[in-house]
Structure formats: C-alpha cells, structure tokens
Write a protein that holds these residues in place. Structure first.
Motif, mmCIF file in Angstrom:
data_model
loop_
_atom_site.group_PDB
_atom_site.id
_atom_site.type_symbol
_atom_site.label_atom_id
_atom_site.label_comp_id
_atom_site.label_asym_id
_atom_site.label_seq_id
_atom_site.Cartn_x
_atom_site.Cartn_y
_atom_site.Cartn_z
ATOM 1 N N ASP A 8 7.417 -26.070 -32.533
ATOM 2 C CA ASP A 8 8.306 -27.603 -32.079
ATOM 3 C C ASP A 8 9.306 -27.388 -30.833
ATOM 4 O O ASP A 8 9.369 -28.917 -29.493
ATOM 5 C CB ASP A 8 9.752 -26.770 -32.809
ATOM 6 N N VAL A 9 9.015 -25.945 -29.922
ATOM 7 C CA VAL A 9 9.913 -25.856 -28.655
ATOM 8 C C VAL A 9 8.694 -24.756 -28.173
ATOM 9 O O VAL A 9 8.346 -23.882 -28.726
ATOM 10 C CB VAL A 9 11.098 -25.278 -28.617
ATOM 11 N N ALA A 10 8.737 -25.355 -27.186
ATOM 12 C CA ALA A 10 7.135 -24.035 -25.899
ATOM 13 C C ALA A 10 8.546 -23.459 -24.461
ATOM 14 O O ALA A 10 8.869 -24.477 -24.336
ATOM 15 C CB ALA A 10 6.472 -24.364 -25.789
ATOM 16 N N PHE A 11 7.913 -21.980 -25.051
ATOM 17 C CA PHE A 11 8.397 -22.130 -23.075
ATOM 18 C C PHE A 11 7.445 -21.107 -22.762
ATOM 19 O O PHE A 11 6.524 -20.649 -23.380
ATOM 20 C CB PHE A 11 9.518 -20.383 -23.390
ATOM 21 N N GLY A 12 7.539 -21.407 -20.664
ATOM 22 C CA GLY A 12 6.146 -20.928 -20.295
ATOM 23 C C GLY A 12 6.867 -20.924 -19.026
ATOM 24 O O GLY A 12 7.666 -20.024 -18.348
ATOM 25 N N VAL A 13 5.632 -20.455 -18.067
ATOM 26 C CA VAL A 13 6.582 -19.862 -16.519
ATOM 27 C C VAL A 13 5.348 -20.638 -15.744
ATOM 28 O O VAL A 13 4.551 -20.501 -15.910
ATOM 29 C CB VAL A 13 6.295 -18.127 -16.195
ATOM 30 N N HIS A 14 5.398 -21.429 -14.462
ATOM 31 C CA HIS A 14 5.092 -22.592 -13.529
ATOM 32 C C HIS A 14 5.155 -21.435 -12.371
ATOM 33 O O HIS A 14 6.512 -20.862 -12.136
ATOM 34 C CB HIS A 14 5.763 -23.489 -14.323
ATOM 35 N N PRO A 15 4.361 -20.904 -11.803
ATOM 36 C CA PRO A 15 4.439 -20.257 -10.544
ATOM 37 C C PRO A 15 5.678 -20.840 -9.938
ATOM 38 O O PRO A 15 5.988 -19.916 -8.798
ATOM 39 C CB PRO A 15 3.148 -20.634 -9.942
ATOM 40 N N ASP A 16 5.979 -22.157 -9.584
ATOM 41 C CA ASP A 16 7.115 -23.398 -9.124
ATOM 42 C C ASP A 16 8.204 -22.980 -9.377
ATOM 43 O O ASP A 16 9.358 -22.880 -8.628
ATOM 44 C CB ASP A 16 6.185 -24.119 -7.812
#
Length: 256
Positions: A8-16
C-alpha cells in the motif's frame, strides 16, 4: 496464505530527492498519515517527499512512525533498507571518510542481554558497543568532541568554556570505554557459572538510575547564564551560577 505483491505504501531513497514515499492508491488516510509525519506531496513527481534539509535521524523517525501507523491500520508497507544508512561525517581534505553503516541500537542490545546465559555471550555484546570503528562508546565520544568544536567556534567566553566542559566529558567517556574493555575481557574468560534456575533478568531489580534535568530546566539555565546587552558574557562570575572546569587532558582520538 494470500500474498500481496504490491504494498500500500513504499518508502525509498532517491540520490537527489532524499527519502520519498509512494502510495498504491489515492486514499485520504494515506495522505493524512504521510503529511502528519512531515511528507509533502509533489504533483510533478507523483510521490511524497521530506524537506531537503531533514536530518537523518528525523527522516528515520518519520519513516518508522508512519510505517507503524500504517501497519496498525492493516496496511502493507515496503521500505528500502538504505533509509537506515546514515550519511558520511564531513572530514578535512586528506582524511579518509568513515564507512557508513546502519545505526546500532543500544535498546536492542539491552534486549539481547535478557536472552543470554553465558558470560562469553555477554562479552560479545559488549564488544559490539566497544568496536573501534562503529561502537556506541566511540560514537558518543566523537559526538561530544564535535559538539565541543561547535561551541569553541563561537569564539566567545561562554563558547570556549562550554567547549572545555564538553571535552572533559569526552575524556570521561573515553575512560568509561577503557573500563568496559576490562569488564569485557573478564567476561570473555569467565567460566559458564550461570545456574539453570537463575531468575529471568527482567525480575532482577536494577539500581536506581540518575534523573537528568528536563529540556525545559536546561533551557532555563542556559537562558539565565546567557550573555545579553545588560549581562555581557565576559563579566559572568562563578558565583552567578556558571561553573568553571579544570583543563582536561585531550581525549584519545578515534581511529578512522
């Protein structure tokens, strides 16, 4: 068992962009929880973002708190493990940057102690917090040293005094680490003497812990001794509540 392939929800890391959150469906509850934990929706990117200047610890707390709230509501959550990876500590030119690793939880290590039976196993846990590169004791010493440098950078009498006080505290932390090393070595060679009928550790009373003043009291003290146009920093005397601290030996530096 019914497996849900899409969370339902996804957390991630973007380089910028830093820590981002994406939702599978447009639901008011999802938006409400994410905004409650400082995420803001970007219509252009169709994802939720934390402010660019969000500190690492704040970002981790935002993700874990929102995740807990979603899971309590029966929703599924996926998170990139890189969220737990702290940013590197700034270093001068020519000094190698310390490798970043996930933070070590003292609370989790304390919980491990409740399940251990052998002294050698307790020694292994102590070794984790005493690790030269990633242990909690060394991290605390480095944090206090850095806070001291920050105070000294103010180049004021109060700043220099606080810096000296903090470096004295860092010296005490280094001494504490040396004492814990001695305990760790003793436990490592101690025979297995824990009786089978020993009570659970949770039932053994612990000594009373020292109570530290609240943030409010500390803030009031700082305000009382802070310099002002009517109370310059250079005329503060010891009898006015500002303690003086003896010169401390420089704390040992941590290997990098």
């Amino acid at each position: 068992m019914n497996l849900q392939l899409e969370p339902d929800v996804a957390f991630g890391v973007h380089p910028d962009l830093g820590v981002v959150a994406a939702v599978a469906v447009d639901r008011p509850f999802l938006d409400e929880v994410l905004r409650k934990h400082h995420f803001r929706y970007s219509e252009h990117l169709d994802v939720y973002l934390l402010p660019n200047d969000t500190p690492y610890n704040t970002a981790v707390r935002s993700v874990t708190s929102a995740t807990r709230e979603f899971q309590d509501a029966g929703l599924s959550v996926a998170a990139d493990p890189r969220i737990m990876l702290p940013p590197p500590i700034p270093t001068p030119d020519g000094v190698a940057v310390r490798e970043t690793v996930p933070g070590q939880s003292l609370t989790a290590l304390t919980g491990e102690l409740h399940e251990l039976r052998r002294p050698a196993d307790v020694a292994d846990v102590l070794e984790q917090i005493l690790d030269e590169h990633h242990g909690a004791v060394g991290d605390l010493e480095e944090f206090i040293d850095t806070a001291a440098a920050w105070c000294e950078r103010l180049d004021t009498p109060n700043g220099r005094e606080l810096g000296l006080h903090l470096r004295t505290i860092a010296h005490h932390v280094a001494f504490l680490g040396d004492q814990l090393v001695n305990v760790q070595l003793e436990l490592a060679v101690m025979p297995d003497v824990t009786p089978e009928n020993a009570p659970p550790l949770a039932e053994v009373p612990l000594p009373m812990q020292h109570e530290f003043p609240s943030v409010t009291h500390t803030a009031r003290f700082d305000a009382a001794v802070a310099s002002s146009p009517n109370r310059p920093a250079n005329i503060l005397a010891p009898h006015e509540g500002v303690a003086t601290h003896p010169q401390a030996a420089p704390p040992k530096r941590r290997a990098r």
